[in-house]
Each structure stands twice: as structure tokens, then as C-alpha cells.
Design a protein around this motif. Structure first.
Motif, mmCIF file in Angstrom:
data_model
loop_
_atom_site.group_PDB
_atom_site.id
_atom_site.type_symbol
_atom_site.label_atom_id
_atom_site.label_comp_id
_atom_site.label_asym_id
_atom_site.label_seq_id
_atom_site.Cartn_x
_atom_site.Cartn_y
_atom_site.Cartn_z
ATOM 1 N N LYS A 160 18.533 -1.110 -10.161
ATOM 2 C CA LYS A 160 19.515 -1.113 -9.079
ATOM 3 C C LYS A 160 18.805 -1.081 -7.728
ATOM 4 N N PRO A 161 19.179 -1.964 -6.787
ATOM 5 C CA PRO A 161 18.468 -2.031 -5.504
ATOM 6 C C PRO A 161 18.684 -0.795 -4.647
ATOM 7 N N VAL A 162 17.620 -0.330 -4.018
ATOM 8 C CA VAL A 162 17.678 0.784 -3.071
ATOM 9 C C VAL A 162 17.294 0.307 -1.672
ATOM 10 N N VAL A 163 16.281 -0.568 -1.591
ATOM 11 C CA VAL A 163 15.887 -1.160 -0.311
ATOM 12 C C VAL A 163 15.808 -2.671 -0.495
ATOM 13 N N ASP A 195 0.826 -1.228 0.000
ATOM 14 C CA ASP A 195 0.000 0.000 0.000
ATOM 15 C C ASP A 195 0.856 1.272 0.000
ATOM 16 N N LEU A 196 2.098 1.171 -0.440
ATOM 17 C CA LEU A 196 2.987 2.331 -0.469
ATOM 18 C C LEU A 196 2.858 3.063 -1.799
ATOM 19 N N GLU A 197 2.616 4.347 -1.743
ATOM 20 C CA GLU A 197 2.578 5.186 -2.938
ATOM 21 C C GLU A 197 3.884 5.962 -3.008
ATOM 22 N N LEU A 198 4.831 5.422 -3.771
ATOM 23 C CA LEU A 198 6.172 5.981 -3.832
ATOM 24 C C LEU A 198 6.363 6.738 -5.137
ATOM 25 N N SER A 199 6.759 7.967 -5.031
ATOM 26 C CA SER A 199 7.001 8.788 -6.217
ATOM 27 C C SER A 199 8.114 9.777 -5.893
ATOM 28 N N GLY A 200 9.326 9.438 -6.290
ATOM 29 C CA GLY A 200 10.445 10.316 -5.968
ATOM 30 C C GLY A 200 11.678 9.972 -6.779
ATOM 31 N N THR A 201 12.697 10.779 -6.610
ATOM 32 C CA THR A 201 13.968 10.560 -7.300
ATOM 33 C C THR A 201 15.103 10.701 -6.289
ATOM 34 N N ILE A 202 16.211 10.069 -6.623
ATOM 35 C CA ILE A 202 17.424 10.219 -5.825
ATOM 36 C C ILE A 202 18.558 10.599 -6.768
ATOM 37 N N THR A 203 19.583 11.199 -6.228
ATOM 38 C CA THR A 203 20.723 11.594 -7.058
ATOM 39 C C THR A 203 21.931 10.695 -6.842
ATOM 40 N N GLY A 204 21.789 9.692 -5.986
ATOM 41 C CA GLY A 204 22.902 8.781 -5.771
ATOM 42 C C GLY A 204 22.491 7.602 -4.933
ATOM 43 N N TYR A 205 23.311 6.542 -4.993
ATOM 44 C CA TYR A 205 23.054 5.343 -4.206
ATOM 45 C C TYR A 205 24.338 4.533 -4.126
ATOM 46 N N ASN A 206 24.369 3.595 -3.202
ATOM 47 C CA ASN A 206 25.474 2.655 -3.127
ATOM 48 C C ASN A 206 25.161 1.470 -4.039
ATOM 49 N N ASP A 207 26.106 1.124 -4.893
ATOM 50 C CA ASP A 207 25.875 0.066 -5.870
ATOM 51 C C ASP A 207 26.124 -1.283 -5.218
ATOM 52 N N VAL A 208 25.046 -1.997 -4.908
ATOM 53 C CA VAL A 208 25.133 -3.274 -4.195
ATOM 54 C C VAL A 208 24.394 -4.346 -4.985
ATOM 55 N N THR A 209 24.580 -5.595 -4.582
ATOM 56 C CA THR A 209 23.932 -6.731 -5.236
ATOM 57 C C THR A 209 23.189 -7.546 -4.191
ATOM 58 N N PRO A 210 21.884 -7.775 -4.366
ATOM 59 C CA PRO A 210 21.128 -8.573 -3.386
ATOM 60 C C PRO A 210 21.676 -9.999 -3.297
ATOM 61 N N SER A 256 7.782 9.469 2.951
ATOM 62 C CA SER A 256 8.393 9.188 4.253
ATOM 63 C C SER A 256 7.834 7.918 4.891
ATOM 64 N N GLN A 257 6.692 7.437 4.360
ATOM 65 C CA GLN A 257 6.146 6.176 4.867
ATOM 66 C C GLN A 257 7.117 5.032 4.622
ATOM 67 N N LEU A 258 7.960 5.159 3.591
ATOM 68 C CA LEU A 258 8.904 4.086 3.269
ATOM 69 C C LEU A 258 9.897 3.867 4.404
ATOM 70 N N ILE A 259 10.512 4.932 4.922
ATOM 71 C CA ILE A 259 11.499 4.756 5.991
ATOM 72 C C ILE A 259 10.801 4.324 7.281
ATOM 73 N N SER A 260 9.575 4.826 7.516
ATOM 74 C CA SER A 260 8.834 4.408 8.711
ATOM 75 C C SER A 260 8.495 2.923 8.650
ATOM 76 N N SER A 261 8.010 2.471 7.492
ATOM 77 C CA SER A 261 7.674 1.056 7.332
ATOM 78 C C SER A 261 8.912 0.190 7.426
ATOM 79 N N SER A 267 18.704 -3.324 4.155
ATOM 80 C CA SER A 267 19.738 -2.511 3.520
ATOM 81 C C SER A 267 19.068 -1.328 2.829
ATOM 82 N N TRP A 268 19.384 -0.134 3.310
ATOM 83 C CA TRP A 268 18.862 1.119 2.734
ATOM 84 C C TRP A 268 20.051 1.744 1.990
#
Length: 811
Positions: free
Chosen positions: A611-614, A582-597, A645-650, A626-627
Motif C-alpha cells: 500500500k502506498p505511503v509516499v 541513501d535512506l535508511e528507513l525502519s519504522g511502523t505506522i498504525t494507519g494510512y489513507n488508502d490511495v491508488t497511484p 525523519s530524513q524521509l519528511i525532510s527529503s 502525496s504523504w
């Protein structure tokens, strides 16, 4: 009845190698002996015996047509069917029985609809089940599971759908049972109606006080309205929702117009945030939780979760890493936020600390965008039955294969389109990114409901349309063709021209040949695949196909460093997890750590390139997230604002698990519907003692410090066990009103179909058509070889005996 026999096969092929020494010895004896005929006959006899020992057999395929197919009609007379004209259902049952006297009518009634159980009960194999029902299965086995299981024994399920003669509306509240004081909680108010239009007032109350009121004009079958609320006192609270139809709107039942949800509010759980900076992450953690801020690990006895913010591996001594391993393994939570000093930039790779995490700290391989077009043959020839124990058509099998591929995780980072040909080729779906769950489900539904438009097998037009779809693709290009292979000479030549042109443009072609049974005869379809160097996959129902669209000669392209890469859109990758539901996510980021699940981890949120973010997984009894973007100071500020912000709370809530303090007695029980019993779980250091309704409860121990009991609560209302509230609502039978909107795709997925009440004749015609089934049986062929060996031996013996008699007579 049509009978087909395959070539001779062998159970023990290796035994046939024994013929080699027989031949060698026989040839040697032929050269040394004058009794060449005798030696030759004995060689043949030995060879025949060896062949018999290899257990030869053939496969006999018998196509059987049943003039009176076995049909079981399940007539749903449960309470939810009160919205329909029951005389129509009776007329449908009578019509089926009149046209097929061997059919059986089975009925059930009451305040439960165990449709899945009824399907399992009446399915006998090689038969047909007709549901005269709203198909709202609410008890026992899930509908999809039941239909799937019986389809394996060649039972096909159909539905006769009806139009409701009465409208009815129901309301339900969905949301968390246990919530944290001071945190914003979102409750979903779900209003369903059997008809197509309803005007009503919606009133939502918390502990009797109105928190939301609105007049709603609903044209959808189901509408969800999200209501936020923040509780500021501890203990049990009651959230209620009530709908009141107005304007003369029809509403058959009033019992399902009120719904209550018992909510238990707990103190803010203690979390430890390891950071040395002010950030958006720090603000949210301090606002929503009982947060301790530190630059290193400290006392963790009462801590529910630890949050590490952008920490170098060198800042985590070996003792602290071991402490974290024990902490998480014992059932607590860990969230590791990224940044310019963590993961691939913090020395995590192959460390003891990384063993706890759901990701590896090296770049996930990305070969560039991969575009795939699935080309389906929907010509008239694909409507004929595929003769392998199922009664499904070639087109049904193609759809199942296409849906299987769309669902395959290997395609999750690809852009996939679907084209169909049969007469004129046409586009079913343009290229869409399968990393988005909603898009993937929509594409599967589109494929599932697609019906043929043309007649001829115009493979060349399908290839041309796929070529056009890939014309502007900048990445790797794959085309997957699915056909029954019925192409004539003219289509072969024109298809070869188009396929050759596509091959010259580096489009990789994969030919899937759906067949009724294996064959050694090369079709024009296979020859076309060979001519252009395409991969060829012959397959028979119900086998699946694994298509490899990886680029074997390409080098993985590491993503540029975030400070150089620009902006990345992020979206939910998996909607079936607590964090993203039930998460309505709509956003952008300018960077991330490049990881592999890692294997076993769940990728929940990703960039447009996959690319994984969460990512999340379980470590021991605990939870780790992993955030892999930062705390909002540099790269990801949009993820900490408004609805995002519901994403970090959840994420933190999932890591915490049960937020209640682990002291005293902890009670947990779900709200129930009328007629159900309440299962209560109790956590306590000592054997608990509870009273309800003036009597002591019978409590059983099921694990260390864990106990359970069962309560029959009776009438609707809110009941309290100690101070813990449990709500009893209207019967579950009243919640789902009207026809089940998901029934058609479930039934069609396994070869069935949904008809209306005027299409009974068409239903019976389809049943008879699908009653043609194929039985494949192995037939042992040892006896002919043994008889041949015996006959040859007897002929040789009799011949010698006759010659001896004649020689003695001459003498």
C-alpha cells in the motif's frame, strides 16, 4: 553447415480466398460442359496462379560454424591499469593471437577509460570482443548500454580479469551541492581499495576544521561512512576527506587520497504550512525552513512549497484550488499529508484538487498475498546453444526471462521464490517480497550467477520442491516453469502426478517452453501442460513473456480502517529517487489513507502489503508529493524520529527544488575531476556579466532567464566564480580502483563471461562454440507455382494440338 526448411508460408494470405470462386465456377462448368478435362486443367492453372500471387515462401535456416571466429581484443593500457602486471595483459593478448591468428589487438591509453565507446567502435556484428581491462568505464557510453547494443547484432563481449599486484585506495565525498542553513546534512565518505585489506586514518574537515577522525580497518572493496554536519553560515564552504594508509599498508597513489567538495549554503526557503494543530510535522517544518503557519492559502509570491496537513476538501475553496494549480504548474512544490480528514476520508475523489495529486483517493486493489515460484531447468541440455542468431544457451535465455519477470512491476507486490532442477532439485531463493529494491536486486544477481548442478531433466523433482515451498502459503499460488522441454516418458508420468496434485491444491501452473525455433510438433512438455490445464507459452530468443498472476475470480479486499488494522511496517519501494536515495528507513505506522497511484506517479515508500505511503510526480513544471499517512500525532510518529525523519525532510526538499531565492543572479555548477571542463548554468533576469581569471566569460542564452558558460579550471583545488565554489579533484581515472565489481553481472547478462588470465584456452573454446550461428532467410517460392501453371497449360495446349493433328490424319 546444417540446413533446415520450414513449411510454406504466404505474404498475402487473403489472396488465397480467390481460389473459392475458381472452384465454384469450375464445378458449375464441369456439370454443364463435356470438356471436363479442359475445365479441370484450367481450374488447376488458375489455382496455381492465385497461389503464386499470394507470394509463397519458406524459411531456410542455415547453421554456420566459423573455424576462425572474428575476435577483437581490447587491451586497456590506461592509468588505472598501473595496479596490474602489464606483462600479464601482453601475454594474454599474445596467447589469443597465437591460437587465433585472425584476431585483432586494439589498445588505448591515457587518463580516461572509454570502454563502452571502444566496444561500440570495434563491434562489427557476428563477432567477439575480449576486454583485457579492469572494466572501469568512466568516459563516453555506459558499459551496460554498449554491451546491450552490440549484443543485438550478435557481438558477444568477454572479460579477462586480473588480480591487482598493487593495492591502491581512493576517497570520494557524495552529497548535496546546495544545502540549507541550519539543516542537518549527511555526506557519504566513500573509500575504495583495489585489494582486500587496508588500515588507514580517515580525517574529514569542514573549512579546515576537523569534524571527524577515525582509524578504520577496511576489508571490503568499497566502504561508505556517513558523516552528518550542520552549516550555520551562508555562502561557499569546503568539505574535505583525506585517508592516510598506515601500518605498512600499500597504497600505489597518493593523489586520490584527498577529495574536496564545494558546498553552497543558502538561506532557509520559505514554505507555507496549512494546519491548525501542533504536530511532529509542524515541529520539523518550523525547525528546518522559513515556515509560515496558516489555516488557509495566502500570499505565495516568495513561497517555494505549500504543505497541506490533513485538510478536508470542503476547507479548500475553488479559488484556493485554482491558486494551487497555478502555483505548482509554475514550478513550485506541494506536499499533501494525510490523516482522518483527507484523501479517502476527506472527499478528494474525482475533485479538481485531486487532479494535482499523484494518487486517486480510493483503495488500491489488494487481492491478498500472492506467492510465485519460478522453476528453472538447469540440466545439461540447457547448456547447448539456442539457435537463433545469438550463440547464447537455453539456460542464458531462461535466466534472462527470470530476471525480466523479477523486474516486472506486475510482480512488485508478490512474494517470489526460485527453484532449479537438473539431477536433484534445489532452492536458489526462498520466497522474498519483491517490493523491496535491495531484495529484488539480490535475487536478480543470484539468478544471474547460478550454474547447473545436475544432469537429467528431473522436472518432477522441481515441481515437488515448488509444491513444498508453497505448502504454508495463505494467499494465491503460482508456479512458473521454464524448460527446453526435453523430458522422457518416465519423467512425464511422474511430473503429471505431481502437477495434478498441485492443480488440485489450486496452484496455478504456467509452462514456458524455450525453443530454438517455432515448431508445429507437440512435445511432451506441451502435452503435460494441456493435461493439467496449465497456461503454455512457447517462446524463442529474444522474445519476452508476459505472465498474468492476477486472480480473475477474486474480489479486491479493501484494507480495514486504520484504527482496526494494527501495525504496518513501512519500507522503501523505489531507491532510485531523490527522496529515498541513501535512506535508511525502519519504522511502523498504525494507519494510512488508502490511495491508488496514478499512471506516471512513482510509489516511493509502501507498507508490507504494497500500500502506498509516499508517492510523487511532476505537475506542470512543479513537484507534488502525496504523504498518505498523518502528521505524526496518531498514526506515524516513528517516521518523524531519528534517522526516519530524513524521509519528511527529503520529501519537502524535493518539492522545493532549488531552495535559493529567485532574486539577482543564481550560479550553479557541479564539482569536477581533473581534465574535465566545468559547465556553469546562470539564472538571471538580465544578461549576466562574469569574470574569471581576470577575463570576461563568454556567456550564452539557452532559455528565458537562463544562461550557460564553460570554464577550464586547470589544476586541482577549489575555485570561486563570484562567491560560488567549484572543486577540482584528482582525475576520474584514479577513483575506481581494481576490477569493476559489477562487470561480471553486466557481461553475463548478455551471454558473455569473465575469465581469469589462466583461462585463455577455455575462453577460445567458448568463442568457437558460440561462433555457431543460425541464419534464417526467406526463400521465394512463386517460381515453382508459376512454372507448374505454365507447364500444365502447355501440356494441355500441346495435347489438344496433337489430338487435332491425329484427327486430321485419320480423316
Amino acid at each position: 553447415m546444417v540446413v533446415d526448411v520450414t513449411d510454406i508460408l504466404f505474404v498475402n494470405k487473403q489472396v488465397l480466398y480467390a481460389i473459392i470462386p475458381v472452384i465454384v465456377i469450375g464445378l458449375y462448368c464441369l456439370m454443364k460442359s463435356r470438356k471436363k478435362l479442359l475445365i479441370l486443367s484450367r481450374m488447376v492453372v488458375a489455382a496455381l496462379i492465385i497461389i503464386a500471387l499470394a507470394s509463397p515462401y519458406t524459411i531456410t535456416t542455415q547453421t554456420i560454424s566459423d573455424p576462425h571466429p572474428s575476435i577483437t581484443v581490447i587491451n586497456d593500457q590506461s592509468s588505472s591499469m598501473d595496479l596490474f602486471n602489464r606483462s600479464v595483459a601482453d601475454a594474454v593478448c599474445d596467447s589469443i593471437h597465437e591460437r587465433n591468428p585472425t584476431s585483432q589487438i586494439r589498445s588505448f591509453s591515457g587518463d580516461q577509460s572509454p570502454i563502452g565507446d571502444k566496444i561500440m567502435q570495434y563491434a562489427r556484428g557476428n563477432d567477439h570482443i575480449v576486454l583485457v581491462s579492469d572494466v572501469n568505464s568512466n568516459y563516453g557510453r555506459e558499459l551496460a548500454d554498449a554491451v546491450s547494443v552490440v549484443s543485438r547484432s550478435n557481438t558477444t563481449v568477454y572479460v579477462v580479469a586480473q588480480t591487482p599486484t598493487r593495492n591502491d585506495a581512493s576517497v570520494e565525498i557524495v552529497g548535496s551541492k546546495t544545502v540549507i542553513i541550519g539543516n542537518k546534512n549527511v555526506f557519504g565518505i566513500v573509500v575504495a581499495q583495489a585489494g582486500t585489506h587496508l588500515l588507514y586514518d580517515l580525517v574529514v574537515k569542514v573549512d579546515g576544521e576537523v569534524v571527524y577522525q577515525s582509524e578504520i580497518d577496511q576489508n571490503e572493496r568499497i566502504k561508505v561512512r556517513k558523516i552528518p554536519h550542520t552549516f550555520d553560515t551562508l555562502g561557499s564552504h569546503v568539505v574535505s576527506a583525506e585517508i592516510a594508509p598506515k601500518g605498512g599498508g600499500s597504497d600505489y597513489r597518493s593523489a586520490n587520497n584527498v577529495f574536496k567538495k564545494a558546498v553552497y549554503v543558502v538561506p532557509k526557503p520559505e514554505v507555507l504550512l496549512i494546519t491548525d494543530v501542533q504536530s511532529n510535522l509542524r515541529d520539523i517544518v518550523c525547525d528546518q525552513y522559513d515556515a509560515r503557519i496558516s489555516t488557509h492559502l495566502s500570499e505565495l509570491d516568495d513561497t517555494k512549497a505549500v504543505i497541506l496537513d490533513n485538510r478536508y476538501l470542503d476547507s479548500l475553496p475553488a479559488g484556493e484550488i485554482e491558486m494551487l494549480q497555478d502555483f505548482v504548474g509554475d514550478g513550485r512544490g506541494l506536499v499533501v499529508a494525510g490523516g482522518d480528514r483527507s484523501y479517502d476520508r476527506g472527499g478528494y475523489l474525482d475533485s479538481e484538487f485531486e487532479k494535482i495529486l499523484p494518487v486517486k483517493s480510493y483503495p488500491s486493489e489488494y487481492y491478498g498475498r500472492n506467492d510465485v515460484v519460478i522453476v528453472m531447468d538447469v540440466s545439461d541440455s540447457t547448456l547447448s546453444d539456442i539457435i537463433v542468431d545469438t550463440g547464447v544457451t537455453f539456460l542464458d535465455y531462461e535466466k534472462a526471462l527470470a530476471i525480466y519477470m523479477v523486474d516486472d512491476k506486475e510482480f512488485r507486490d508478490d512474494y517470489v521464490g526460485v527453484v532449479a532442477f537438473g539431477g536433484d532439485a534445489y532452492t536458489i531463493s526462498g520466497l522474498v517480497y519483491l517490493g523491496n529494491d535491495q531484495t529484488r536486486e539480490l535475487l536478480k544477481d543470484t539468478i544471474r550467477t547460478k550454474t547447473p548442478k545436475g544432469q537429467a531433466t528431473t522436472l518432477d523433482q522441481g515441481l515437488s520442491l515448488a509444491e513444498e515451498m508453497l505448502a504454508n502459503s495463505a494467499g494465491a499460488k503460482d508456479v512458473i516453469l521454464m524448460s527446453d522441454g526435453n523430458i522422457d516418458e518416465g519423467i512425464y508420468e511422474s511430473s503429471l502426478t505431481v502437477a495434478t496434485r498441485m492443480n488440485d491444491k489450486n496452484v496455478r501452473l504456467h509452462f514456458i517452453h524455450v525453443m530454438s525455433s517455432p515448431t508445429s510438433v507437440r512435445s511432451k512438455y506441451e502435452k503435460l501442460a494441456d493435461a493439467v490445464g496449465a497456461m503454455y507459452y512457447p517462446t524463442t530468443y529474444p522474445k519476452s513473456i508476459n505472465i498474468n498472476t492476477d486472480q480473475p475470480d477474486a474480489e479486491p479486499t479493501p484494507t480495514p480502517p486504520p484504527e482496526e488494522a494494527g501495525t504496518y511496517a513501512v519500507s522503501v519501494f523505489d531507491t532510485n529517487h531523490f527522496i529515498t536515495r541513501d535512506l535508511e528507513l525502519s519504522g511502523t505506522i498504525t494507519g494510512y489513507n488508502d490511495v491508488t497511484p496514478k499512471l506516471g506517479a512513482k510509489k516511493l515508500v509502501a507498507t508490507g502489503d504494497g500500500k502506498p505511503v509516499v508517492c510523487a510526480w511532476r505537475y506542470g513544471l512543479g513537484r507534488v508529493v502525496s504523504w498518505s499517512t498523518d502528521n505524526g500525532n496518531e498514526w506515524s510518529s516513528s517516521l518523524y524520529t531519528e534517522n526516519n525523519s530524513q524521509l519528511i525532510s527529503s520529501t519537502i526538499n524535493w518539492a522545493i527544488g532549488d531552495p535559493r531565492p529567485e532574486v539577482g543572479m543564481v550560479i550553479e555548477a557541479d564539482d569536477i575531476f581533473f581534465g574535465e571542463s566545468s559547465q556553469v548554468t546562470i539564472t538571471s533576469d538580465t544578461m549576466p556579466s562574469l569574470n574569471f581569471g581576470g577575463s570576461s566569460l563568454d556567456i550564452s542564452r539557452i532559455a528565458e532567464n537562463t544562461y550557460t558558460t564553460e570554464i577550464d579550471l586547470g589544476e586541482q583545488g577549489v575555485y570561486y566564480l563570484s562567491d560560488y565554489g567549484i572543486a577540482v579533484n584528482y582525475p576520474l581515472e584514479y577513483r575506481d580502483v581494481g576490477m569493476n565489481p559489477d562487470a561480471e553481472k553486466i557481461i553475463q547478462s548478455y551471454g558473455g563471461r569473465v575469465y581469469n588470465e589462466s583461462e585463455v584456452g577455455m575462453l577460445l573454446s567458448d568463442v568457437r562454440r558460440k561462433s555457431v550461428r543460425t541464419v534464417c532467410e526467406p526463400v521465394d517460392q512463386k517460381i515453382p507455382f508459376i512454372l507448374a501453371a505454365l507447364a500444365l497449360f502447355l501440356i494441355e495446349v500441346i495435347g489438344r494440338r496433337v489430338r487435332e493433328i491425329m484427327r486430321k490424319r485419320d480423316e
